[in-house]
Design an enzyme around this catalytic site. Structure first.
Site, short mmCIF file in Angstrom:
data_model
loop_
_atom_site.label_atom_id
_atom_site.label_comp_id
_atom_site.label_asym_id
_atom_site.label_seq_id
_atom_site.Cartn_x
_atom_site.Cartn_y
_atom_site.Cartn_z
N ASP A 67 -103.37 -106.11 -17.73
CA ASP A 67 -102.59 -106.02 -18.80
C ASP A 67 -102.43 -104.51 -19.19
OD1 ASP A 67 -104.79 -105.15 -20.76
OD2 ASP A 67 -105.53 -107.40 -19.93
N PRO A 125 -112.10 -118.33 -10.06
CA PRO A 125 -111.90 -117.02 -9.39
C PRO A 125 -112.73 -115.79 -9.86
CG PRO A 125 -109.83 -117.87 -10.16
CD PRO A 125 -110.93 -118.87 -10.64
N ASP A 137 -107.45 -107.14 -3.93
CA ASP A 137 -108.88 -107.52 -4.20
C ASP A 137 -109.79 -106.44 -4.73
OD1 ASP A 137 -111.33 -109.00 -4.41
OD2 ASP A 137 -111.29 -109.37 -2.34
N THR A 157 -111.62 -111.84 -15.76
CA THR A 157 -111.57 -112.90 -16.34
C THR A 157 -112.95 -113.61 -16.58
OG1 THR A 157 -111.13 -114.14 -14.39
CG2 THR A 157 -109.43 -113.88 -15.80
N ASP A 182 -113.00 -105.55 -15.91
CA ASP A 182 -112.32 -106.32 -17.12
C ASP A 182 -111.70 -107.60 -16.45
OD1 ASP A 182 -110.63 -107.04 -19.17
OD2 ASP A 182 -109.27 -105.35 -19.15
N1 SPD Z 1 -112.74 -115.19 -22.39
C1 SPD Z 1 -111.89 -114.31 -22.36
C2 SPD Z 1 -112.35 -113.07 -21.43
C3 SPD Z 1 -111.36 -112.07 -20.99
C4 SPD Z 1 -111.81 -111.05 -20.82
N2 SPD Z 1 -110.96 -110.17 -19.96
C5 SPD Z 1 -109.73 -109.75 -21.06
C6 SPD Z 1 -108.60 -108.92 -20.15
C7 SPD Z 1 -108.14 -108.18 -21.41
N3 SPD Z 1 -107.65 -106.78 -20.64
#
Ligand code: SPD
Length: 305
Positions: A110, A187, A162, A182, A180
């Site tokens: 993002d 994944p 990757d 998920t 940063d």
């Molecule tokens: N549970 C949500 C965790 C998200 C972490 N990454 C968010 C990306 C924003 N740049």
């Protein structure tokens, strides 16, 4: 879960001046379910839905938090509270490093984390290693305040692919690496493994700093402790810290700071901090040490293990 299942219509009241009108207002909500908790935001519009090679990408407009980016059903960022995540992922580490010239962001398609990195004039090169090019494209359209820096700032280099592989191919190159990702499920799980932490360590220059986003300590204290223990295999100092992020599960989120000894609470560049604070909307000088005050139950949970 099908994408559609994340939306619900709920009766929201009656039309104003409706004494002669029984018609109910219907409200549409986006809901995120995490474990046994569900959070919901009233939305006005679904702005984008697609499926990339890696995940479902959704952008909705919420009433309270503005635009919201959702990946595979998990809220990633919103117009309103993105500062609480991006500023806190970046500034404690970049201010603690004496010479943060070369920075790598793994994930973060993002652009919010990179935007904060590039606010440090000392940074010469910021590499964004993001696996999903579609996330970048979607955010360039719907979150220009986050993603514009990815193409407009000449110091930024996009490495779509990757992140794991990227770090493997660039040993000893970075002063700071910011993960940063998920969440550590599906994944995203690989970005919390031993192998990844070792790669990150090897991709740092001597004295480099690594930070990863982590979990909510309220629901996942054990996972957070496991991540800290894993990082300790490669870094002499590992410190959890927290930020208030209302759209993340429980509203309180943790990060792990890892270094060979630099302690961000006491070792940081006060001159650069002043500059950053001048243009920050969340991070303050007090956060540099205050954010590291985690609840007492964190340490106590280690003893119970
Ligand atoms: N549970 C949500 C965790 C998200 C972490 N990454 C968010 C990306 C924003 N740049």
């Amino acid at each position: 879960m099908r994408l559609f299942d994340r939306f619900s219509d709920r009766p929201g009241g009656v039309f104003p001046y409706s004494s002669f009108c029984e018609k109910k207002l219907m409200e549409t909500w986006f809901n995120e379910t995490f474990g046994d908790i569900q959070a919901g935001w009233r939305i006005t519009e679904i702005l984008h839905r697609s499926k990339s090679a890696y995940q479902e990408i959704l952008v909705v407009n919420t009433i309270e938090f503005g635009r919201m980016l959702v990946l595979d059903g998990c809220v990633m960022t919103t117009d309103k509270d993105e500062i609480a995540y991006h500023e806190m992922l970046v500034h404690p580490a970049l201010l603690a490093h004496p010479n943060p010239h070369d920075i790598c962001v793994v994930g973060g398609g993002d652009g919010g984390t990179m935007r904060e990195v590039l606010r440090h004039s000392i940074v010469r090169r910021g590499v964004l290693a993001e696996i999903d090019g579609d996330v970048i494209t979607v955010c360039q359209e719907f979150f220009p305040k986050l993603a514009d820096c990815l193409t407009r700032d000449k110091r930024c280099e996009l490495a779509v692919g990757d992140g794991f592989q990227y770090l493997r191919e660039h040993p000893g190159q970075f002063d700071v690496i910011l993960s940063d990702s998920t969440d550590p499920v599906g994944p995203g799980a690989a970005l919390f493994d031993d192998d990844y932490f070792k790669l990150a360590k090897d991709a740092l220059k001597p004295g480099g700093i690594f930070v990863t986003q982590c979990k909510s300590l309220w629901t996942d204290v054990k996972t957070a402790i496991e991540i800290e223990v894993r990082l300790r295999k490669y870094f002499a100092l590992v410190l959890p810290y927290v930020s208030t992020i209302p759209t993340y599960p429980t509203g309180s989120w943790s990060f792990m700071f890892a270094s060979d000894g630099i302690d961000p609470r006491t070792q940081f560049d006060a001159r650069r901090q002043e500059e950053i604070c001048g243009s920050s909307n969340y991070y303050t000088a007090a956060h540099q040490s205050g954010a590291f005050a985690v609840p007492a139950f964190y340490e106590k949970s280690k003893v119970k293990k």
